[in-house]
Design an enzyme around this catalytic site. Structure first.
Site, PDB file in Angstrom:
ATOM      1  N   ARG A  76       4.481  19.812   7.428  1.00 57.06           N
ATOM      2  CA  ARG A  76       5.418  18.764   7.836  1.00 57.06           C
ATOM      3  C   ARG A  76       6.626  19.281   8.636  1.00 57.06           C
ATOM      4  O   ARG A  76       7.094  18.594   9.549  1.00 57.06           O
ATOM      5  CB  ARG A  76       5.870  17.928   6.631  1.00 57.06           C
ATOM      6  CG  ARG A  76       4.693  17.227   5.926  1.00 57.06           C
ATOM      7  CD  ARG A  76       5.127  16.153   4.930  1.00 57.06           C
ATOM      8  NE  ARG A  76       5.690  15.001   5.608  1.00 57.06           N
ATOM      9  CZ  ARG A  76       6.967  14.770   5.759  1.00 57.06           C
ATOM     10  NH1 ARG A  76       7.856  15.590   5.264  1.00 57.06           N
ATOM     11  NH2 ARG A  76       7.377  13.711   6.421  1.00 57.06           N
ATOM     12  N   CYS A 134       0.645  33.569  10.873  1.00 57.19           N
ATOM     13  CA  CYS A 134       0.920  34.438  12.010  1.00 57.19           C
ATOM     14  C   CYS A 134       1.540  33.691  13.176  1.00 57.19           C
ATOM     15  O   CYS A 134       0.987  33.686  14.275  1.00 57.19           O
ATOM     16  CB  CYS A 134      -0.353  35.140  12.437  1.00 57.19           C
ATOM     17  SG  CYS A 134      -0.932  36.192  11.106  1.00 57.19           S
ATOM     18  N   GLU A 135       2.630  33.006  12.929  1.00 61.18           N
ATOM     19  CA  GLU A 135       3.414  32.490  14.042  1.00 61.18           C
ATOM     20  C   GLU A 135       4.856  32.268  13.622  1.00 61.18           C
ATOM     21  O   GLU A 135       5.123  31.972  12.456  1.00 61.18           O
ATOM     22  CB  GLU A 135       2.799  31.239  14.660  1.00 61.18           C
ATOM     23  CG  GLU A 135       2.453  30.114  13.756  1.00 61.18           C
ATOM     24  CD  GLU A 135       1.741  29.019  14.545  1.00 61.18           C
ATOM     25  OE1 GLU A 135       2.432  28.259  15.211  1.00 61.18           O
ATOM     26  OE2 GLU A 135       0.490  28.962  14.500  1.00 61.18           O
ATOM     27  N   GLU A 165       0.839  -1.219   0.000  1.00 62.19           N
ATOM     28  CA  GLU A 165       0.000   0.000   0.000  1.00 62.19           C
ATOM     29  C   GLU A 165       0.862   1.252   0.000  1.00 62.19           C
ATOM     30  O   GLU A 165       0.821   2.050   0.949  1.00 62.19           O
ATOM     31  CB  GLU A 165      -0.886   0.010   1.251  1.00 62.19           C
ATOM     32  CG  GLU A 165      -1.812  -1.173   1.400  1.00 62.19           C
ATOM     33  CD  GLU A 165      -2.514  -1.194   2.763  1.00 62.19           C
ATOM     34  OE1 GLU A 165      -2.144  -0.391   3.658  1.00 62.19           O
ATOM     35  OE2 GLU A 165      -3.418  -2.009   2.931  1.00 62.19           O
ATOM     36  N   TYR A 218       6.859  17.203  11.996  1.00 62.73           N
ATOM     37  CA  TYR A 218       7.896  16.153  12.079  1.00 62.73           C
ATOM     38  C   TYR A 218       9.308  16.707  12.026  1.00 62.73           C
ATOM     39  O   TYR A 218      10.254  15.951  11.847  1.00 62.73           O
ATOM     40  CB  TYR A 218       7.739  15.157  10.911  1.00 62.73           C
ATOM     41  CG  TYR A 218       6.319  14.755  10.617  1.00 62.73           C
ATOM     42  CD1 TYR A 218       5.606  13.966  11.522  1.00 62.73           C
ATOM     43  CD2 TYR A 218       5.687  15.149   9.445  1.00 62.73           C
ATOM     44  CE1 TYR A 218       4.297  13.602  11.261  1.00 62.73           C
ATOM     45  CE2 TYR A 218       4.378  14.783   9.177  1.00 62.73           C
ATOM     46  CZ  TYR A 218       3.689  14.021  10.085  1.00 62.73           C
ATOM     47  OH  TYR A 218       2.401  13.661   9.829  1.00 62.73           O
TER      48      TYR A 218
END
Ligand code: LLP
Length: 421
Positions: free
Chosen positions: A320, A351-352, A280, A324
């Site tokens: 991502r 906004c960060e 898969e 991670y």
């Protein structure tokens, strides 16, 4: 950076510009806007074929979560792939692409009744991930099922995407899996085989081999205790891709062949009849086929040693890095032949402060209006995008065979307002 390390197969530099599938990236961006995810048809087909070459007898199911998209599902279906889905939504995408019956596997650790019913209606092979999937599955009319077992193997990957370890929320611990097989048969379900998924973004074969060896031992126990042997063994996805030029290379063909060989060896060692293998893959099919193109806006020198290059997307189209600690490289698509002049922090428009896509990108000094191309972004980017800051999500285009086809239109602010009653 060597272009072909990370960009799709058809990527070239012509007259100083990045060209993919025969189309200058700047032309695609001018016509379709940015951010834009560009998918290369040739790379998609070639990666599907590579899995097939490595494991010619295996069943291949594209893991839709990597990027739910009808055009890509259709293209992969032309290459003989089915789909692995885990929600009603993913199932709808696969059905829209014309997939039915034994071309579908329904996974999921918390399948709703309506998901089970829809899966049964579509003829999916249903993966039993919890004890209560059995009765609810039987009530929904399920016939063919796989039982997902948790092997207790730690994969060498980010903790959030390891799945085969003891204590995982996925699958059943071995004793419960064994009991579930017995119970399923009592309920009249046909237990076709076993399912396992070790983890994602795996770049060596160690954990996968351990999983298969373990699974053969488990299958031997099933034969001894239940007189049952699996006809099908679905080992899930997991093959990793390169995000950085120095990342190890593990091609789909090598991976698929290694898995098929290991299965044959492990099953033979236990004197078990060889099952059909199912894979898969998600990331390894669509990840390297896609690149994200952003338009550069503000270039700001924050200190003597730190210059920010702000692009018109960020954590809403690719979370991502935040999730991670993922790392990427980039190229200026419209100045692809110019030598780097320094390192720049590529940040998004959200906004960060954590909205940094690449901490240190090696680039020629970027200017407003330049196009920044980030490779290896075809998987788990748009699929995990959000509307943070009420930012509409990007479009996606598929290039190949002389055509550029819009395969997902850009969201608009009107789309977002349409959710408001
Ligand atoms: N099958 C099952 C049952 C899975 O859970 C997954 C992925 C796959 C197949 C496909 O695995 P792949 O070939 O893509 O490794 N959002 C994360 C990845 C999550 C993977 C979840 N399961 C990321 O961005 O790295």
């Amino acid at each position: 950076m060597n272009l072909h390390d990370l960009f799709p197969d058809t990527a070239r530099v012509q007259e100083g510009e990045l060209v993919v599938g025969g189309f200058p990236v700047s032309a695609l961006a001018d016509e379709l806007g940015t951010p834009l995810v560009v998918y290369c048809e040739q790379t998609l087909r070639e990666r599907a074929r590579a899995f097939r070459r490595g494991a010619p007898h295996a069943l291949l199911f594209y893991s839709v979560k990597a990027f739910p998209n009808v055009a890509i599902l259709r293209l992969l279906a032309e290459e003989g792939l089915g789909a692995e889905v885990s929600t009603l939504g993913e199932l709808a995408f696969a059905r829209q692409a014309g997939l039915l019956g034994d071309r579908l596997v329904l996974d999921g650790n918390n399948k709703a009744d309506e998901e089970l019913a829809a899966g049964v209606e579509a003829g999916c092979l249903i993966v039993v991930d919890a004890v209560d999937d059995l009765e609810r599955g039987a009530a929904a009319g399920a016939q063919r099922v796989l039982v997902r077992v948790t092997p207790g193997i730690d994969a060498d990957t980010h903790v959030a995407i390891a799945t085969g370890h003891a204590g995982s929320k996925f699958g059943l611990p071995p004793e419960q899996a064994m009991a579930a097989i017995g119970q399923a048969r009592e309920l009249g379900l046909q237990v076709v085989g076993l399912h396992v998924h070790t983890g994602s973004q795996l770049l060596d074969l160690g954990a996968e081999r351990m999983t298969i060896d373990w699974l053969a031992g488990f299958a031997a126990e099933c034969r001894a205790e239940l007189g049952w042997v699996p006809e099908l063994v679905d080992v899930g996805g997991g093959l990793g891709i390169r995000y950085l030029p120095d990342d190890p290379v593990l091609p789909p063909e090598t991976f698929a062949r290694a898995v098929a060989d290991r299965l044959a060896r492990a099953w033979t060692l236990h004197g078990l009849p060889l099952p059909t293998l199912a894979l898969e893959p998600g990331r390894s099919l669509v990840g390297p086929a896609g690149l994200t193109v952003y338009r550069v806006g503000v270039v700001k020198q924050a200190s003597d040693t730190l210059t920010y290059v702000a692009v018109d997307g960020g954590m809403s189209d690719n979370p991502r890095p935040q999730l991670y600690g993922a790392r990427y490289v980039a190229l200026l698509a419209n100045r692809a032949e110019e030598a780097p002049t320094g390192t720049y922090a590529v940040c998004g428009k959200h906004c960060e402060s954590g909205d940094v896509l690449i901490e240190r990108a090696s680039l020629p000094h970027p200017r407003r209006g330049d196009l920044l191309a980030v490779p290896s972004t075809g998987a788990y980017t748009l699929a995990m995008g959000s509307n943070y800051n009420a930012v509409p999500r990007p479009a996606a285009v598929l290039v190949g065979a002389g055509k550029a086809r819009l395969i997902r239109r850009r969201e608009t602010v009107a789309d977002l307002l349409a959710f408001e009653p």
